[in-house]
Design an enzyme around this catalytic site. Structure first.
Site, short mmCIF file in Angstrom:
data_model
loop_
_atom_site.label_atom_id
_atom_site.label_comp_id
_atom_site.label_asym_id
_atom_site.label_seq_id
_atom_site.Cartn_x
_atom_site.Cartn_y
_atom_site.Cartn_z
N HIS A 122 0.88 -1.17 0.00
CA HIS A 122 0.00 0.00 0.00
C HIS A 122 0.92 1.22 0.00
CE1 HIS A 122 -2.80 2.93 1.77
NE2 HIS A 122 -3.79 2.11 1.48
N ASP A 199 3.24 -4.35 8.11
CA ASP A 199 2.01 -3.60 7.90
C ASP A 199 0.87 -4.62 7.99
OD1 ASP A 199 -0.26 -2.46 6.92
OD2 ASP A 199 0.62 -1.69 5.07
N GLN A 202 -4.29 -5.23 6.82
CA GLN A 202 -5.22 -6.27 6.36
C GLN A 202 -5.09 -7.53 7.20
OE1 GLN A 202 -7.57 -5.79 4.10
NE2 GLN A 202 -6.86 -3.74 3.66
N LYS A 225 -10.23 -1.28 10.46
CA LYS A 225 -10.20 -2.50 9.62
C LYS A 225 -10.46 -3.74 10.47
CE LYS A 225 -7.35 -0.43 6.15
NZ LYS A 225 -7.99 -0.19 4.86
N CYS A 362 -4.77 2.34 -3.68
CA CYS A 362 -3.59 2.95 -3.05
C CYS A 362 -2.38 2.02 -3.15
CB CYS A 362 -3.85 3.30 -1.58
SG CYS A 362 -5.16 4.47 -1.37
N1 PMP Z 1 -1.69 -0.77 4.48
C1 PMP Z 1 -2.59 -1.60 3.97
C2 PMP Z 1 -2.17 -2.99 3.55
C3 PMP Z 1 -3.92 -1.19 3.83
O1 PMP Z 1 -4.83 -2.02 3.32
C4 PMP Z 1 -4.28 0.11 4.26
C5 PMP Z 1 -5.71 0.61 4.10
N2 PMP Z 1 -6.28 0.35 2.86
C6 PMP Z 1 -3.30 0.94 4.81
C7 PMP Z 1 -2.01 0.47 4.90
C8 PMP Z 1 -3.61 2.33 5.28
O2 PMP Z 1 -4.48 2.28 6.36
P1 PMP Z 1 -5.12 3.63 6.96
O3 PMP Z 1 -5.71 4.37 5.79
O4 PMP Z 1 -6.15 3.16 7.93
O5 PMP Z 1 -4.01 4.38 7.61
#
Ligand code: PMP
Length: 408
Positions: A122, A199, A202, A225, A362
């Site tokens: 991401h 990270d 997920q 999440k 993203c």
């Molecule tokens: N890393 C991963 C793998 C994600 O799926 C996401 C959210 N889509 C994020 C980071 C960012 O999370 P947040 O927008 O809650 O900071």
């Protein structure tokens, strides 16, 4: 066996109608829904305990502080962290990674050092490292996934060297759902003397996370999440490492003694928590983690069965092009309908009350790896039912001729 029907009543939003159809919410990789106990805890904090934390001797402030620190212990237990002070509250995954990238860079990075990330990350686990590398004249090395979207640890082994200071990798990809070999990654990185940041945005919802067993150095996730509120998140860091990292955000709550010209800082975890935190959100997050824990691993298995079923069925639809086929897939499935934009597909599904995500998720480099700029992503949660999967597949079959109709 886990029965989603037994807990659906906890999620009031699942009873909504959208475009005159019952809502089928399949965008859980973006944000999950909150159950009643979490909503109630959130409101209760505002109704009965509203006060700032760690600042007052009056009763409400004491109670708020106690409730927030109890939430820290709930997170500690959920992750099986050794100490509560290893849990830093943030506003989400993005904030947690930025904190580590900034602080770690200042403490440990020198010109010529290297950081490794994968090309499935991401943007939140890519751009902060780009910036940190730029500032400290370090090199960002990209560990590319295989053609199917899996990570081959042999590639990592060949990239690691004494120059590597950090390997930052997602536990589960938010685009293709690849479940990454974290145990091997941590062992290899540590053997080379590098730190590991996971990270878990997920991964947190798709099975037990045990940071002591995994032995990662940092792990981050977002409350929204995993059935908690938006604007909450957790950075776990091993205490001995966090102690060596400098704070990067300064202000109230994180200082010890302040003069006009200098300041000394609080100990862990407070040195990383400047300013008034999202108190009600944090307390509700603690409740969310307990809720998920109560459901147990059966809920994760149910969700995996839903994804497996979807994948099988979607392979039978000629127009469906699945993105990647990693060895182990959890949580999400991305696809395109041959020749049609992801946006149009998602917009037509929305007309049927079906919520899915479309776009680059993203993770532009991840999609480009598959020669794509966008995809539709479907991501069930444990409250989704087999019937909803069938309704989604049915919706997809209805959308295809509509898309074909618009093209001619
Ligand atoms: N890393 C991963 C793998 C994600 O799926 C996401 C959210 N889509 C994020 C980071 C960012 O999370 P947040 O927008 O809650 O900071």
């Amino acid at each position: 066996m886990f029965q989603p029907e037994s807990i659906r009543g906890d999620f009031p939003i699942l009873g909504l109608s959208v475009n005159s159809h019952p809502l089928i919410y399949l965008d859980n990789a973006a944000t999950t829904q909150m159950p009643e106990p979490v909503l109630a805890t959130y409101c209760e904090q505002h109704r009965l305990y509203e006060a700032n934390v760690h600042r007052g001797i009056h009763r409400l402030s004491q109670l708020s502080t106690k409730r927030m620190e109890e939430a820290r212990v709930k997170v500690q237990r959920f992750l099986n962290a050794r100490y509560p002070e290893e849990i830093i509250f943030t506003s989400g995954t993005t904030a947690g990674i930025n904190l580590v990238a900034e602080s770690f860079g200042r403490a440990f990075l020198h010109p010529g050092d290297e950081i490794i990330v994968t090309n499935m990350e991401h943007h939140s686990n890519l751009v902060p490292w780009q910036e940190t590398c730029r500032r400290h004249e370090a090199a960002l090395k990209i560990w590319t996934m295989e053609a199917n979207g899996s990570l081959d640890v042999n590639r990592l082994a060949s990239m690691l060297s004494s120059k590597t200071k950090m390997v930052a990798v997602c536990g589960v990809s938010n685009v293709i759902g690849a479940l990454n070999p974290l145990d091997d990654i941590v062992k290899l990185a540590h053997a080379a003397g590098a730190f590991v940041l996971v990270d878990a945005a997920q991964a947190i919802r798709h099975g037990r996370t045990n940071v002591q067993e995994l032995f990662c150095d940092f792990l981050v996730f977002s409350g929204h999440k995993i059935m908690g509120p938006t604007g909450t998140g957790v950075l776990y860091g091993r205490r001995d490492i966090l102690e060596k990292l400098p704070p990067v955000v300064f202000g109230g709550g994180m200082v010890d003694r302040v003069t006009e010209t200098s300041a000394s800082f609080e100990s862990l975890p407070f040195k990383f928590e400047a300013g008034t935190p999202n108190i009600a959100g944090i307390i509700a997050l603690g409740e969310a983690l307990e809720y998920v824990q109560r459901l147990g691993i059966g809920a994760c298995e149910h969700e995996r069965n839903l994804i497996r079923y979807l994948e099988q069925e979607m392979r039978e639809i000629p127009e469906v092009e699945l993105v990647g086929s990693p060895r182990f897939r959890v949580g999400v499935l991305s696809f395109n309908l041959q020749g049609f934009s992801a946006f149009d597909t998602a917009a037509l599904l929305d007309k049927l009350g079906i919520a899915v995500r479309s776009g680059h998720h993203c993770a532009q480099p991840a999609l480009r790896h598959f020669g794509l700029e966008g995809a539709v992503r479907v991501s069930p949660a444990f409250y989704n039912t087999q019937e909803e999967m069938e309704a989604f597949l049915d919706g997809l079959r209805r959308v295809i001729p509509l898309l074909k109709g618009t093209k001619t």
